[in-house]
Design an enzyme around this catalytic site. Sequence first.
Site, PDB file in Angstrom:
ATOM      1  N   GLY A   1      41.814  42.402  29.893  1.00  0.00           N
ATOM      2  CA  GLY A   1      41.534  41.381  28.887  1.00  0.00           C
ATOM      3  C   GLY A   1      40.665  41.907  27.766  1.00  0.00           C
ATOM      4  O   GLY A   1      40.923  41.638  26.583  1.00  0.00           O
TER       5      GLY A   1
ATOM      6  N   HIS B   1      47.312  42.843  30.176  1.00  0.00           N
ATOM      7  CA  HIS B   1      47.960  42.939  31.488  1.00  0.00           C
ATOM      8  C   HIS B   1      49.284  43.683  31.382  1.00  0.00           C
ATOM      9  O   HIS B   1      49.629  44.497  32.253  1.00  0.00           O
ATOM     10  CB  HIS B   1      48.192  41.535  32.057  1.00  0.00           C
ATOM     11  CG  HIS B   1      46.924  40.769  32.307  1.00  0.00           C
ATOM     12  ND1 HIS B   1      45.873  41.294  33.019  1.00  0.00           N
ATOM     13  CD2 HIS B   1      46.541  39.519  31.922  1.00  0.00           C
ATOM     14  CE1 HIS B   1      44.895  40.406  33.086  1.00  0.00           C
ATOM     15  NE2 HIS B   1      45.278  39.312  32.424  1.00  0.00           N
TER      16      HIS B   1
ATOM     17  N   ASN C   1      40.796  34.822  41.262  1.00  0.00           N
ATOM     18  CA  ASN C   1      41.523  34.878  39.990  1.00  0.00           C
ATOM     19  C   ASN C   1      42.343  33.619  39.707  1.00  0.00           C
ATOM     20  O   ASN C   1      42.790  33.413  38.573  1.00  0.00           O
ATOM     21  CB  ASN C   1      42.444  36.104  39.941  1.00  0.00           C
ATOM     22  CG  ASN C   1      41.697  37.403  39.739  1.00  0.00           C
ATOM     23  OD1 ASN C   1      42.179  38.472  40.111  1.00  0.00           O
ATOM     24  ND2 ASN C   1      40.511  37.343  39.149  1.00  0.00           N
ATOM     25  N   TRP C   2      42.523  32.759  40.722  1.00  0.00           N
ATOM     26  CA  TRP C   2      43.233  31.498  40.477  1.00  0.00           C
ATOM     27  C   TRP C   2      42.467  30.615  39.489  1.00  0.00           C
ATOM     28  O   TRP C   2      43.028  29.682  38.924  1.00  0.00           O
ATOM     29  CB  TRP C   2      43.424  30.736  41.793  1.00  0.00           C
ATOM     30  CG  TRP C   2      44.327  31.409  42.773  1.00  0.00           C
ATOM     31  CD1 TRP C   2      43.962  32.038  43.929  1.00  0.00           C
ATOM     32  CD2 TRP C   2      45.752  31.543  42.703  1.00  0.00           C
ATOM     33  NE1 TRP C   2      45.066  32.548  44.570  1.00  0.00           N
ATOM     34  CE2 TRP C   2      46.181  32.256  43.848  1.00  0.00           C
ATOM     35  CE3 TRP C   2      46.714  31.112  41.779  1.00  0.00           C
ATOM     36  CZ2 TRP C   2      47.521  32.553  44.095  1.00  0.00           C
ATOM     37  CZ3 TRP C   2      48.057  31.408  42.029  1.00  0.00           C
ATOM     38  CH2 TRP C   2      48.442  32.111  43.165  1.00  0.00           C
TER      39      TRP C   2
ATOM     40  N   ASP D   1      40.302  47.117  36.148  1.00  0.00           N
ATOM     41  CA  ASP D   1      39.522  46.133  35.413  1.00  0.00           C
ATOM     42  C   ASP D   1      39.521  46.463  33.921  1.00  0.00           C
ATOM     43  O   ASP D   1      39.571  47.632  33.533  1.00  0.00           O
ATOM     44  CB  ASP D   1      38.085  46.132  35.941  1.00  0.00           C
ATOM     45  CG  ASP D   1      37.319  44.886  35.569  1.00  0.00           C
ATOM     46  OD1 ASP D   1      37.944  43.912  35.101  1.00  0.00           O
ATOM     47  OD2 ASP D   1      36.082  44.880  35.733  1.00  0.00           O
ATOM     48  N   GLY D   2      39.458  45.423  33.104  1.00  0.00           N
ATOM     49  CA  GLY D   2      39.304  45.601  31.662  1.00  0.00           C
ATOM     50  C   GLY D   2      40.528  45.312  30.834  1.00  0.00           C
ATOM     51  O   GLY D   2      40.526  45.554  29.623  1.00  0.00           O
TER      52      GLY D   2
ATOM     53  N   GLU E   1      33.153  56.722  48.688  1.00  0.00           N
ATOM     54  CA  GLU E   1      32.491  57.202  47.472  1.00  0.00           C
ATOM     55  C   GLU E   1      33.002  56.401  46.282  1.00  0.00           C
ATOM     56  O   GLU E   1      34.213  56.178  46.145  1.00  0.00           O
ATOM     57  CB  GLU E   1      32.780  58.689  47.261  1.00  0.00           C
ATOM     58  CG  GLU E   1      32.287  59.587  48.387  1.00  0.00           C
ATOM     59  CD  GLU E   1      30.771  59.625  48.499  1.00  0.00           C
ATOM     60  OE1 GLU E   1      30.096  59.482  47.452  1.00  0.00           O
ATOM     61  OE2 GLU E   1      30.262  59.809  49.622  1.00  0.00           O
TER      62      GLU E   1
END
Length: 261
Positions: free
Chosen positions: A41, A55, A86-87, A38-39, A225
């Site tokens: 963008g 990306h 995500n579409w 994640d992150g 975890e």
Amino acid sequence: MLIDEEKLRAYYSQAPEDISLTDVDLARIPRHVSIIMDGNGRWAQARGLDRSEGHVAGVDSLREAVTTSVRLGVDVFSVYAFSTENWRRPQHEVDLLMHLFATTLLNELPLFHQENVKLRFFGDLVALPEETRDVFQEGLDETADHTGMTFALAVNYGSRAEITKAAREIAELVVSGDLTPEDVDEGVFADHLYTAGLPDPELLIRTSGEQRLSNYLLWQLAYTEFFVTDTYWPDFTRWDYLRAIRDFQGRHRRFGGVVSK
């Protein structure tokens, strides 16, 4: 998996001040590590770039994470690459991701051969563009006989959809008489998930600081975890991976029980 300690120590040379290879127990590496990448963008926007640049930059982090998993002797390494939600992103971003999936996989096939990595996918691939599906199938065929680490990409994956699919398949077997309701237990249900035959993740890493599962492996993460880092995915390195392993090894995994004294 067996660890090549010579390669591992060379890979983890020049350690930063806060972490080194000696901080982890190589005999207690989690069998299955999964990452919510994640992150991308936000990484790009913080640099005044288009989200797509994040990306592209994230591909380097993924390559390093695959290599790190192999070096540490992880049996299964999985990543959340593209969700069913995500579409909803802008079409040009979706198109870029589909193209990036295909080109990246082709570019990384030599690495998979070199490291004996077996490829696998979680998710409904039917909805993907034909070019992407064809490349994915090529990757599956090319690595089918590999006996090293399994690398699984969750693409067009949503855990609620996966669980619904499993329930539907089991219901059809009950209706046909191939199963009775009494036959249905956790093992039977797990056999109808995309992860059938794989151990559940022991460690889930999520980058960029978000503290949610985002519809990812809801069944499989029951006793996993979690390690959350504020680092954006394109900045995630082998050292961040090692920090997550160190943190994991400091946990007491009770699975609903108690630790005997």
